[in-house]
Design a protein around this motif. Structure first.
Motif, PDB file in Angstrom:
ATOM      1  N   PHE A 374       0.669  -1.181   0.115  1.00 48.66           N
ATOM      2  CA  PHE A 374      -0.088  -0.070  -0.070  1.00 48.66           C
ATOM      3  C   PHE A 374       0.892   1.212   0.077  1.00 48.66           C
ATOM      4  O   PHE A 374       0.622   2.289  -0.616  1.00 48.66           O
ATOM      5  N   ILE A 377       1.462   2.162  -3.396  1.00 50.48           N
ATOM      6  CA  ILE A 377       0.312   2.549  -4.059  1.00 50.48           C
ATOM      7  C   ILE A 377      -0.046   3.974  -3.735  1.00 50.48           C
ATOM      8  O   ILE A 377      -0.401   4.808  -4.702  1.00 50.48           O
ATOM      9  N   SER A 378       0.227   4.223  -2.416  1.00 50.94           N
ATOM     10  CA  SER A 378      -0.269   5.541  -2.043  1.00 50.94           C
ATOM     11  C   SER A 378       0.677   6.538  -2.464  1.00 50.94           C
ATOM     12  O   SER A 378       0.173   7.743  -3.067  1.00 50.94           O
ATOM     13  N   VAL A 381      -0.383   7.072  -6.302  1.00 46.47           N
ATOM     14  CA  VAL A 381      -1.689   7.906  -6.669  1.00 46.47           C
ATOM     15  C   VAL A 381      -1.826   9.234  -5.974  1.00 46.47           C
ATOM     16  O   VAL A 381      -2.031  10.017  -6.431  1.00 46.47           O
ATOM     17  N   ARG A 382      -1.397   9.503  -4.772  1.00 49.44           N
ATOM     18  CA  ARG A 382      -1.224  10.631  -4.243  1.00 49.44           C
ATOM     19  C   ARG A 382      -0.068  11.679  -4.153  1.00 49.44           C
ATOM     20  O   ARG A 382       0.095  12.546  -3.719  1.00 49.44           O
ATOM     21  N   VAL A 384       2.035  10.762  -1.681  1.00 49.07           N
ATOM     22  CA  VAL A 384       2.370  10.972  -0.593  1.00 49.07           C
ATOM     23  C   VAL A 384       2.898   9.584   0.005  1.00 49.07           C
ATOM     24  O   VAL A 384       2.382   8.645   0.050  1.00 49.07           O
ATOM     25  N   LYS A 385       3.979   9.758   0.658  1.00 49.57           N
ATOM     26  CA  LYS A 385       4.629   8.593   1.549  1.00 49.57           C
ATOM     27  C   LYS A 385       3.701   8.288   2.687  1.00 49.57           C
ATOM     28  O   LYS A 385       3.657   9.190   3.192  1.00 49.57           O
ATOM     29  N   ILE A 386       3.372   6.914   2.848  1.00 51.14           N
ATOM     30  CA  ILE A 386       2.852   6.725   4.442  1.00 51.14           C
ATOM     31  C   ILE A 386       3.360   5.380   4.695  1.00 51.14           C
ATOM     32  O   ILE A 386       4.103   4.632   3.895  1.00 51.14           O
ATOM     33  N   THR A 387       3.112   5.255   6.059  1.00 50.98           N
ATOM     34  CA  THR A 387       3.486   4.070   6.479  1.00 50.98           C
ATOM     35  C   THR A 387       2.305   2.956   6.967  1.00 50.98           C
ATOM     36  O   THR A 387       1.381   3.492   7.387  1.00 50.98           O
ATOM     37  N   VAL A 388       2.633   1.627   6.708  1.00 51.46           N
ATOM     38  CA  VAL A 388       1.458   0.704   7.109  1.00 51.46           C
ATOM     39  C   VAL A 388       2.295  -0.231   8.049  1.00 51.46           C
ATOM     40  O   VAL A 388       2.994  -0.902   7.897  1.00 51.46           O
TER      41      VAL A 388
ATOM     42  N   MET B  59       5.990   6.070  13.836  1.00 49.85           N
ATOM     43  CA  MET B  59       6.929   5.297  13.535  1.00 49.85           C
ATOM     44  C   MET B  59       8.275   6.092  14.184  1.00 49.85           C
ATOM     45  O   MET B  59       8.448   7.151  13.931  1.00 49.85           O
ATOM     46  N   GLU B 106       3.284  12.421   6.707  1.00 54.42           N
ATOM     47  CA  GLU B 106       2.427  11.564   7.111  1.00 54.42           C
ATOM     48  C   GLU B 106       2.939  10.213   7.314  1.00 54.42           C
ATOM     49  O   GLU B 106       2.415   9.304   7.994  1.00 54.42           O
ATOM     50  N   ALA B 107       4.023   9.949   6.739  1.00 48.61           N
ATOM     51  CA  ALA B 107       4.917   8.550   6.856  1.00 48.61           C
ATOM     52  C   ALA B 107       5.097   8.365   8.404  1.00 48.61           C
ATOM     53  O   ALA B 107       5.252   7.139   8.750  1.00 48.61           O
ATOM     54  N   LEU B 109       3.134   8.371  10.793  1.00 50.59           N
ATOM     55  CA  LEU B 109       2.048   7.669  11.539  1.00 50.59           C
ATOM     56  C   LEU B 109       2.221   6.400  11.264  1.00 50.59           C
ATOM     57  O   LEU B 109       2.364   5.547  10.036  1.00 50.59           O
ATOM     58  N   SER B 110       2.015   5.397  11.992  1.00 42.82           N
ATOM     59  CA  SER B 110       2.193   3.839  12.023  1.00 42.82           C
ATOM     60  C   SER B 110       1.304   3.303  11.191  1.00 42.82           C
ATOM     61  O   SER B 110       1.393   2.066  10.768  1.00 42.82           O
ATOM     62  N   ALA B 111       0.179   3.766  11.095  1.00 41.42           N
ATOM     63  CA  ALA B 111      -0.910   3.269  10.123  1.00 41.42           C
ATOM     64  C   ALA B 111      -1.594   4.359   9.477  1.00 41.42           C
ATOM     65  O   ALA B 111      -1.667   5.513   9.713  1.00 41.42           O
ATOM     66  N   PRO B 112      -2.158   3.876   8.051  1.00 44.26           N
ATOM     67  CA  PRO B 112      -2.767   4.999   7.391  1.00 44.26           C
ATOM     68  C   PRO B 112      -3.974   5.495   8.087  1.00 44.26           C
ATOM     69  O   PRO B 112      -4.810   5.090   8.937  1.00 44.26           O
ATOM     70  N   PHE B 117      -8.438   8.762   0.617  1.00 50.37           N
ATOM     71  CA  PHE B 117      -7.736   7.601  -0.100  1.00 50.37           C
ATOM     72  C   PHE B 117      -7.471   6.661   0.884  1.00 50.37           C
ATOM     73  O   PHE B 117      -7.448   5.186   0.402  1.00 50.37           O
TER      74      PHE B 117
END
Lengths: 669, 177
Positions: A374, A377-378, A381-382, A384-388, B59, B106-107, B109-112, B117
């Motif tokens: 994800f 994907i993020s 699409v956006r 924006v780097k995010i963390t899962v 994180m 935003e990265a 944060l440990s979860a979306p 989106f």
């Protein structure tokens, strides 16, 4: 001498590549054209390929032991003062050596397959061999062109950079090796599945021939994950055993789909159904095994840059692409031959419940996969780097796992074809009632959170269904033969090892899940800075700081903090936690103190200290963690029982042999 | 006395009490501790768990791929300190998380987040499973339907065969009895 040895090692890789490629072609064309000479030659080719990879591996190990720092890999992962045991384990500490280990295990499995099937599976074997050798050729190719373990440095340094101190743990022996055995092990059922598709021999012969291999691979993959968890728990020093790290996820996904496969092949063997689904599952499981190797060993996740710099990542991506196109294409082409021999009779049946279990297992694997990709994907699409991270996986997988646990209670006992009301009442009424009692007792005595109650209710339900099944079987035997209950139970298990071994595995999983649930829901932690003589309290423990001391070992400087633990009504005892400063490495490592009881672990981490002699600690109480490891041991016992040669099976094998001999006498059959 | 003790036990979270001192001192300590807890309901422990709760959603930025609660590097320690300080300033969890997002993006944060989106991250696994469930249902239903048809076709023939056999059994029974 040193240069000679590594040259021999490298030479063996190159010749190994040629031999593996030749064998892949010879086995396939020998089978297609029906040349027994070519097949014999391919057989020898497998043995030679194993010999050559063994020589390469031995050369690398020799380079480590002779401290040949002219070899880049040896320099990167060892030093003169490295313990002999870890000097050996340094073999798989990095990418190139891991690939060599993979290749060696693969060659070994191919050799075992060839020897094992001397008298059977004559039609499937050549193609299966061909596929395994093609894969071996790929691994050797990667090593030769992108990750050569024998690469020499222009200048030989006086000493190596040393092994990462975190790897100097016995986990280093067990975790990577078991994981790789699991990954490589899935090659065998995959190769036989493809051979069955190619030869159009799509009865359940390929499944039966690889039942033990599948069990073996599945077990080692699970064990690898558990060893990893244990290692993280005692060595990484953060108080947990599973962090949903992408690399952990990578080895968890094939385990989930492998578990689905292990179950759904039972339906094919018993009822001749789900043939396409089983093919798909083994393709997915094997591809995920390769994907796992890629994630662990290409650096794709730790940094995009290392991935781009090395050709290893793209080569693996290409391999996965080719594998998927080849296997799915073949499957589509043979679709007409994979028609189900039976149809489902009812929604309330074992077949339907197994389908549901498969759906949840694959769904869980998908959730993990989705979480892993994800961020990409993020970003796409956006932008924006995010963390899962862990909170995502915990929240998403919890309901799926809960469903899986409940099905674990239902699947093995619900009737085949169409479960009668009588069957449902007989098997599930008491466990259901018992589990509700357990849940009620927990609610009044221990905790009130609905999710915990639900989880323990489900676990109790499964445990009771299995116990009831064991009890009924033992009682029937006791009545029929007059044996006492315990020997009746033993005889029961021994009489049908795959089935009761499976039940024991389920008990192991439940025990493990109890440990996971309890430690996830009810762990407590306290962080505090203490002067000597001060104490902190956590649950009913009182932790008193006694003082710091320091000492020097050959390669590290150690700061040790001693504490005294007291509990009401118990004798006080001492514990230590240490910070280890290593010569070659900037960051210290932590040696945690753990005191384990059946109910909970007290986990002590020394975080730091001040010049005034005070120290800061993090103390955790993790409930029931020991049951995770005990569950693992039960899992081992259950798998061993299921694996053990079975009298019925050997009778079936003799019958098969007879058929095979008749086939051999009548040409063209 | 016993009643007071019991009351204190009820009032005070047991895990935050020191219950180890013996005899009369123990009773006294219990009373003092209980009163202290009663008067100052937020003790250090409560703070730590709050810090843990927040740092679990962040994180660590040292490259370890762990949440701040778990990592023991200096970066994580610093982040925990910031959380502690901001909590002390009376900031809420949302404020503090927002502060870190402002700092690191935003990265951190440990979860979306569960909005926009990012919702797809949370929903897709379940949509996948539900879709699979639907597919399984449709396939099973088709099979069941087909089976019923086959049974309807075959049953009359089967019944005819059965009648033949039954007649024969009857005849032979008569013959031999």
């Amino acid at each position: 001498m040193n240069v000679f040895v590594t040259d021999v090692g490298y030479g063996a890789l190159v010749i190994g590549l040629l031999i593996a490629a030749y064998t892949a072609v010879a086995a396939a064309s020998g089978a297609m054209k029906g040349y027994p000479e070519l097949l014999r030659s391919a057989r020898n080719g497998v043995l030679v390929a194993f010999g050559l990879t063994t020589i390469s591996s031995a050369a690398l190990v020799y380079a480590f032991f002779s401290r040949d720092f002219g070899v880049k890999y040896v320099t990167q992962y060892s030093s003169r003062d490295l313990d002999p045991i870890f000097t050996f384990a340094a073999w798989w500490a990095g990418q190139a050596g891991s690939l060599l280990l993979w290749a060696w295990v693969l060659a070994m499995f191919a050799m075992i397959i060839v020897v094992q099937n001397k008298e059977q599976n004559r039609r499937l074997l050549p193609y299966a061999t061909s596929i395994m050798m093609a894969l071996l050729a790929f691994f050797l190719l990667v090593m030769i062109f992108a990750a050569n373990p024998f690469e020499r440095l222009p200048v030989t340094p006086a000493d190596g950079e040393g092994l990462n101190p975190l790897l100097e743990n016995f986990g280093m022996f067990f975790h990577p090796t078991t994981l790789y055995i699991g990954y490589v092990g899935f090659t065998v059922p995959f190769a036989f599945a493809m051979a069955a598709l190619i030869t159009r021999r799509l009865d359940d012969q390929w499944i039966r021939s690889t039942r033990r291999w599948t069990l073996f691979a599945w077990f080692f993959l699970g064990l690898g994950n558990l060893f990893g968890a244990q290692w993280a728990y005692v060595e990484l020093g953060w108080g947990g055993y599973w962090g949903w790290d992408p690399v952990e996820s990578a080895s968890f996904m094939p385990w989930l789909t492998g578990t689905a496969y292990l179950h759904s092949v039972m339906i094919q063997q018993r009822r001749g159904m789900l043939k396409v689904w089983n093919m798909l599952l083994i393709i997915i499981t094997f591809s995920l095994s390769i994907f796992g190797t890629l994630l662990t060993r290409s650096g794709i996740l730790s940094s995009v840059h290392t991935f781009a710099q090395s050709a290893v990542g793209p080569m693996f991506m290409a391999l996965i692409g080719v594998l998927l196109v080849f296997s799915i294409g073949l499957l589509l082409d043979r679709l007409a031959l994979l028609k189900s021999e039976n149809e489902i009779d009812s929604f309330v049946s074992r077949e339907a419940s197994f389908l549901l279990n498969n759906l949840l297992l694959v769904g869980a694997a998908f959730a993990v996969f989705w979480g892993t990709v994800f961020p990409l994907i993020s970003e796409a699409v956006r932008g924006v780097k995010i963390t899962v991270g862990p909170p995502f996986y915990n929240q998403v997988s919890a309901p799926i796992f809960l469903g899986m646990v409940i099905l674990m209670g239902i699947c093995p006992l619900i009737g085949w074809r169409k479960a009668s009301t009588e069957n449902l009442i007989r098997n599930f009424l008491y466990p259901l009632a018992g589990a509700i009692l357990v849940a009620a007792a927990l609610y009044f005595a221990l905790f009130k959170e609905w999710y915990a109650i639900l989880a323990f209710w489900a676990l109790a339900f499964v445990m009771l269904t299995i116990t009831l099944e064991f009890f009924r079987g033992a009682r029937a035997r006791h009545r029929a033969t007059g044996q006492d209950y315990l020997s009746a139970l033993g005889a029961l298990i021994w009489a049908n090892k795959p089935r009761y071994g499976g039940y024991i595995v389920h008990i192991g999983v439940i025990v493990l899940a109890i440990g996971v649930a309890a430690s996830q829901f009810y762990s407590a932690s306290v962080e505090s800075n203490l002067q000597v003589g001060d104490s902190l309290s956590i649950k009913d423990y009182k932790v008193t700081f006694l003082g710091l001391s320091q000492y020097q070992t050959q390669s590290r400087h150690v700061i040790s903090a001693a504490v005294e633990i007291s509990q009401p009504g118990q004798k006080p005892f001492r514990m230590n936690s240490e910070k280890l400063f290593h010569k070659e490495h900037e960051n210290p490592t932590t040696e945690v103190g753990i005191r384990t009881t059946a109910l909970e672990d007290l986990y002590l981490i020394l975080n730091g200290w001040e010049n005034d002699g005070s120290a800061s600690f993090k103390v955790l109480v993790n409930p029931m963690v020991v049951w995770i490891w005990i569950g693992g041991v039960i899992l081992l016992v259950g798998t061993a029982v299921a694996f053990w040669p079975d009298a019925r099976e050997s009778r079936r094998f003799v019958a098969q042999q007879a058929v095979a001999r008749r086939e051999a006498v009548v040409p063209g059959v | 006395m016993f009643r007071i003790l019991a009351l204190i036990r009820l009032l005070a979270p047991i895990h935050s009490l020191t219950l180890i001192v013996a005899g009369p001192i123990r009773s006294l300590a219990l009373i003092v501790a209980g009163l202290a807890l009663f008067i100052f309901p937020t003790v250090a422990l409560a703070d730590t768990t709050q810090v843990d709760a927040i740092s679990n959603e962040l994180m660590c930025q040292c490259g370890c791929t762990m949440v701040v609660t778990s990592c023991e590097c200096s970066t994580a320690a610093q982040m925990r300190e910031v959380i502690q300080t901001q909590l002390g300033e009376g900031k809420t969890k949302t404020d503090i998380l927002q502060y870190f997002v402002g700092q690191y993006g935003e990265a951190v944060l440990s979860a979306p987040t569960k909005e926009g989106f990012n919702l797809t991250a949370w929903i897709t696994p379940f949509v996948g499973i539900l879709a699979g469930l639907g597919l399984v249902y449709l396939i099973l239903r088709a099979w069941l339907h087909h089976r019923r048809q086959v049974v309807q076709e075959v049953l009359p023939r089967f019944q005819a065969d059965l009648n033949v056999y039954n007649d024969r059994i009857e005849r032979e029974l008569e013959l031999y009895s």
